[in-house]
Design an enzyme around this catalytic site. Structure first.
Site, PDB file in Angstrom:
ATOM      1  N   ARG A  15       0.835  -1.210   0.000  1.00  0.00           N
ATOM      2  CA  ARG A  15       0.000   0.000   0.000  1.00  0.00           C
ATOM      3  C   ARG A  15       0.869   1.259   0.000  1.00  0.00           C
ATOM      4  NH1 ARG A  15      -0.382   4.702   2.622  1.00  0.00           N
ATOM      5  NH2 ARG A  15       0.103   3.639   4.567  1.00  0.00           N
ATOM      6  N   ASP A  16       1.568   1.514   1.097  1.00  0.00           N
ATOM      7  CA  ASP A  16       2.339   2.761   1.178  1.00  0.00           C
ATOM      8  C   ASP A  16       3.429   2.763   0.117  1.00  0.00           C
ATOM      9  OD1 ASP A  16       3.052   5.238   2.116  1.00  0.00           O
ATOM     10  OD2 ASP A  16       3.591   4.585   4.137  1.00  0.00           O
ATOM     11  N   HIS A 207       6.005   4.502  12.452  1.00  0.00           N
ATOM     12  CA  HIS A 207       5.941   4.411  10.988  1.00  0.00           C
ATOM     13  C   HIS A 207       6.920   5.457  10.443  1.00  0.00           C
ATOM     14  CE1 HIS A 207       3.326   4.006   7.210  1.00  0.00           C
ATOM     15  NE2 HIS A 207       3.954   5.142   6.967  1.00  0.00           N
ATOM     16  N   HIS A 209       9.483   7.022   7.709  1.00  0.00           N
ATOM     17  CA  HIS A 209      10.011   7.100   6.335  1.00  0.00           C
ATOM     18  C   HIS A 209      11.482   7.492   6.470  1.00  0.00           C
ATOM     19  CE1 HIS A 209       6.304   6.776   3.812  1.00  0.00           C
ATOM     20  NE2 HIS A 209       5.767   6.913   5.011  1.00  0.00           N
ATOM     21  N   CYS A 240       4.399   9.283   0.090  1.00  0.00           N
ATOM     22  CA  CYS A 240       3.003   9.698   0.013  1.00  0.00           C
ATOM     23  C   CYS A 240       2.873  10.675  -1.144  1.00  0.00           C
ATOM     24  CB  CYS A 240       2.579  10.355   1.325  1.00  0.00           C
ATOM     25  SG  CYS A 240       0.896  11.002   1.244  1.00  0.00           S
ATOM     26  N   ASN A 249       9.390   4.222   2.925  1.00  0.00           N
ATOM     27  CA  ASN A 249       9.393   3.816   4.336  1.00  0.00           C
ATOM     28  C   ASN A 249      10.716   3.122   4.620  1.00  0.00           C
ATOM     29  OD1 ASN A 249       6.499   3.580   3.302  1.00  0.00           O
ATOM     30  ND2 ASN A 249       6.239   3.583   5.511  1.00  0.00           N
TER      31      ASN A 249
HETATM   32  P1  HMG Z   1     -13.087  14.309  -2.180  1.00  0.00           P
HETATM   33  O1  HMG Z   1     -12.810  14.654  -3.597  1.00  0.00           O
HETATM   34  O2  HMG Z   1     -13.242  15.413  -1.182  1.00  0.00           O
HETATM   35  O3  HMG Z   1     -14.308  13.285  -2.034  1.00  0.00           O
HETATM   36  O4  HMG Z   1     -11.890  13.350  -1.691  1.00  0.00           O
HETATM   37  P2  HMG Z   1     -15.859  13.436  -2.251  1.00  0.00           P
HETATM   38  O5  HMG Z   1     -16.514  12.762  -1.095  1.00  0.00           O
HETATM   39  O6  HMG Z   1     -16.212  14.870  -2.544  1.00  0.00           O
HETATM   40  O7  HMG Z   1     -16.110  12.552  -3.564  1.00  0.00           O
HETATM   41  C1  HMG Z   1     -15.573  12.929  -4.816  1.00  0.00           C
HETATM   42  C2  HMG Z   1     -15.550  11.715  -5.724  1.00  0.00           C
HETATM   43  O8  HMG Z   1     -14.687  10.705  -5.173  1.00  0.00           O
HETATM   44  C3  HMG Z   1     -16.906  11.048  -5.878  1.00  0.00           C
HETATM   45  O9  HMG Z   1     -16.925  10.469  -7.182  1.00  0.00           O
HETATM   46  C4  HMG Z   1     -16.860   9.930  -4.866  1.00  0.00           C
HETATM   47  O10 HMG Z   1     -17.711   8.863  -5.162  1.00  0.00           O
HETATM   48  C5  HMG Z   1     -15.410   9.493  -4.960  1.00  0.00           C
HETATM   49  P3  HMG Z   1     -17.684  11.176  -8.414  1.00  0.00           P
HETATM   50  O11 HMG Z   1     -19.116  11.274  -7.959  1.00  0.00           O
HETATM   51  O12 HMG Z   1     -17.044  12.537  -8.571  1.00  0.00           O
HETATM   52  O13 HMG Z   1     -17.425  10.249  -9.551  1.00  0.00           O
HETATM   53  N1  HMG Z   1     -14.932   8.864  -3.704  1.00  0.00           N
HETATM   54  C6  HMG Z   1     -14.376   7.651  -3.645  1.00  0.00           C
HETATM   55  N2  HMG Z   1     -14.076   6.732  -4.588  1.00  0.00           N
HETATM   56  C7  HMG Z   1     -13.519   5.579  -4.171  1.00  0.00           C
HETATM   57  N3  HMG Z   1     -13.227   5.314  -2.868  1.00  0.00           N
HETATM   58  C8  HMG Z   1     -13.501   6.200  -1.914  1.00  0.00           C
HETATM   59  C9  HMG Z   1     -14.096   7.419  -2.281  1.00  0.00           C
HETATM   60  N4  HMG Z   1     -14.494   8.501  -1.589  1.00  0.00           N
HETATM   61  C10 HMG Z   1     -15.017   9.362  -2.462  1.00  0.00           C
HETATM   62  N5  HMG Z   1     -13.200   5.917  -0.641  1.00  0.00           N
HETATM   63  C11 HMG Z   1     -11.069  11.573  -0.327  1.00  0.00           C
HETATM   64  C12 HMG Z   1     -11.820  12.893  -0.355  1.00  0.00           C
HETATM   65  C13 HMG Z   1     -10.782  11.243   1.126  1.00  0.00           C
HETATM   66  C14 HMG Z   1     -11.934  10.477  -0.949  1.00  0.00           C
HETATM   67  C15 HMG Z   1      -9.772  11.732  -1.148  1.00  0.00           C
HETATM   68  O14 HMG Z   1      -9.098  12.858  -0.699  1.00  0.00           O
HETATM   69  C16 HMG Z   1      -8.852  10.550  -1.045  1.00  0.00           C
HETATM   70  O15 HMG Z   1      -9.175   9.473  -1.522  1.00  0.00           O
HETATM   71  N6  HMG Z   1      -7.670  10.728  -0.412  1.00  0.00           N
HETATM   72  C17 HMG Z   1      -6.745   9.633  -0.192  1.00  0.00           C
HETATM   73  C18 HMG Z   1      -5.334  10.139  -0.271  1.00  0.00           C
HETATM   74  C19 HMG Z   1      -4.383   8.993   0.016  1.00  0.00           C
HETATM   75  O16 HMG Z   1      -4.719   7.826  -0.134  1.00  0.00           O
HETATM   76  N7  HMG Z   1      -3.153   9.361   0.428  1.00  0.00           N
HETATM   77  C20 HMG Z   1      -2.155   8.384   0.722  1.00  0.00           C
HETATM   78  C21 HMG Z   1      -2.420   7.592   1.956  1.00  0.00           C
HETATM   79  S1  HMG Z   1      -2.000   8.469   3.460  1.00  0.00           S
HETATM   80  C22 HMG Z   1      -0.324   8.132   3.683  1.00  0.00           C
HETATM   81  O17 HMG Z   1       0.315   7.633   2.793  1.00  0.00           O
HETATM   82  C23 HMG Z   1       0.296   8.411   5.020  1.00  0.00           C
HETATM   83  C24 HMG Z   1       0.507   7.135   5.864  1.00  0.00           C
HETATM   84  O18 HMG Z   1       1.348   6.207   5.187  1.00  0.00           O
HETATM   85  C25 HMG Z   1       1.168   7.490   7.197  1.00  0.00           C
HETATM   86  C26 HMG Z   1       2.402   8.380   7.021  1.00  0.00           C
HETATM   87  O19 HMG Z   1       3.343   8.021   6.329  1.00  0.00           O
HETATM   88  O20 HMG Z   1       2.357   9.438   7.620  1.00  0.00           O
HETATM   89  C27 HMG Z   1      -0.819   6.446   6.170  1.00  0.00           C
HETATM   90 MG    MG Z   2       3.539   6.310   5.117  1.00  0.00          MG
END
Ligand code: HMG
Ligand code: MG
Length: 299
Positions: A15-16, A207, A209, A240, A249
């Site tokens: 995933r990450d 966690h 990086h 990310c 990571n």
């Molecule tokens: P948004 O654009 O504000 O969402 O995104 P919305 O609710 O307004 O919906 C917009 C569209 O997205 C709609 O589709 C929804 O259906 C769809 P449309 O009608 O326009 O066709 N949608 C989805 N589709 C699939 N799965 C879903 C989903 N939700 C809405 N779950 C949202 C808000 C949270 C969805 C967006 O910002 C997002 O997906 N962000 C994820 C970002 C991400 O994954 N970042 C990486 C992970 S975090 C990380 O790596 C850090 C970590 O490792 C720890 C560290 O290292 O610190 C964990």
């Molecule tokens: Mg991470």
């Protein structure tokens, strides 16, 4: 120096790691990676992310990945779920655990999940309520715990406040993410000491990086004060997409080499992990970011 006898490793590479890859990677390869990790003895694999495919295109096939993996019964396969839509997709894909991901920085929260920290906690509360009904455990992440790419330094109090909220809504484990890898060991220790006032230390994961080369030192410093849950990524994959400059990571193989050298049990076969790292880095067309894998295979 009192260190734990055994450590829980949470493998976040599928995933990450893969969320940030530029190279296109097929569902088949993702499935093979996850199966190889389980064969190496990894018991906790973050395998997918049910996030918006527009935000993170590399995770768009998460449902298919989960459906195709030949599961081992003693392995927990988990996935990120930012909201109820993601949660129900994860539930349908029969994940064993979900993870919600908050941030300690307002700007990072907006950039990563398009809402404020408070709004995100309300959404996550809906996820944890649904997870309780479905009897699925929920892990909580906090990003930017030792620095933010947009806001710079982050206070321990800011992290503690989010940690307390995640604990109150029902996360069984909280993973402290040094998303941009700027933290150093003394900072890591004072952060963990602060968070452990609101969450028992057994339920705190780290966690790191490795952007600034501090990850192993930070892990050792964390274990010295009682941490025994460590996130790592095969071959050091990762980053990310919403944290510019965040490198991978800490590499799982490097963590395992250090832990086994310290006599700490992990239940994971380092040699199989090195082969797995070699497989995924060859597939991605580049050398491994793990020093151990490079020394053993690529030297
Ligand atoms: P948004 O654009 O504000 O969402 O995104 P919305 O609710 O307004 O919906 C917009 C569209 O997205 C709609 O589709 C929804 O259906 C769809 P449309 O009608 O326009 O066709 N949608 C989805 N589709 C699939 N799965 C879903 C989903 N939700 C809405 N779950 C949202 C808000 C949270 C969805 C967006 O910002 C997002 O997906 N962000 C994820 C970002 C991400 O994954 N970042 C990486 C992970 S975090 C990380 O790596 C850090 C970590 O490792 C720890 C560290 O290292 O610190 C964990
Ligand atoms: Mg991470």
């Amino acid at each position: 120096m009192k260190l734990p006898d055994k450590v829980k490793i949470v493998e976040v590479g599928p995933r990450d790691g893969l969320q940030n890859e530029i190279t296109s990677i097929t569902t088949e390869i993702k499935v093979e990676l996850i199966e190889r990790l389980a064969n190496a003895g990894v018991k906790f694999i973050e395998a997918a992310a049910f996030v918006s495919p527009r935000w993170v295109p590399k995770m768009a096939d998460s449902g298919e990945v989960m459906n195709r993996v030949n599961r081992q019964s003693n392995v927990v396969y988990s996935a990120l779920t930012p909201n109820l839509k993601g949660f129900y997709a994860a539930l349908e894909a029969k994940v064993d655990e979900v993870a919600i991901f908050a941030a300690a920085s307002e700007t990072f929260s907006e950039r990563n999940i398009n809402c404020s920290i408070d709004e995100s906690l309300q959404r996550f509360n809906q996820v944890t309520e649904a997870a309780k009904r479905a009897r699925l455990p929920v892990r909580g992440y906090i990003s930017c715990v030792l620095g933010c790419p947009y806001e710079g330094p982050i206070s321990v109090d800011a992290v503690v406040s989010v940690a307390r909220s995640l604990e109150q809504i029902g996360c069984h484990e909280i993973s402290l993410g040094d998303t941009i890898g700027t933290g150093t060991p003394a900072e890591a220790q004072s952060l963990i000491k602060g968070v452990s006032k609101v969450i028992p230390i057994e339920r705190i994961a780290v966690h790191f990086h490795d952007t600034y080369g501090q990850a192993l030192a930070n892990i050792l410093a964390s274990m010295e004060i009682g941490v025994s849950v460590i996130d790592s990524s095969i071959s050091g994959l990762g980053g990310c997409p919403y944290a510019k400059g965040a490198s991978g990571n800490v590499a799982s193989e490097d963590v395992l080499y250090m832990l086994h050298g310290l006599g700490i049990q992990t239940g994971i076969d380092l040699n199989v992990m090195i082969e797995t790292a070699s497989f995924i880095s060859k597939t991605l067309g580049r050398s491994s970011d793990s020093k151990v894998t490079r020394a053993k295979i690529e030297a």
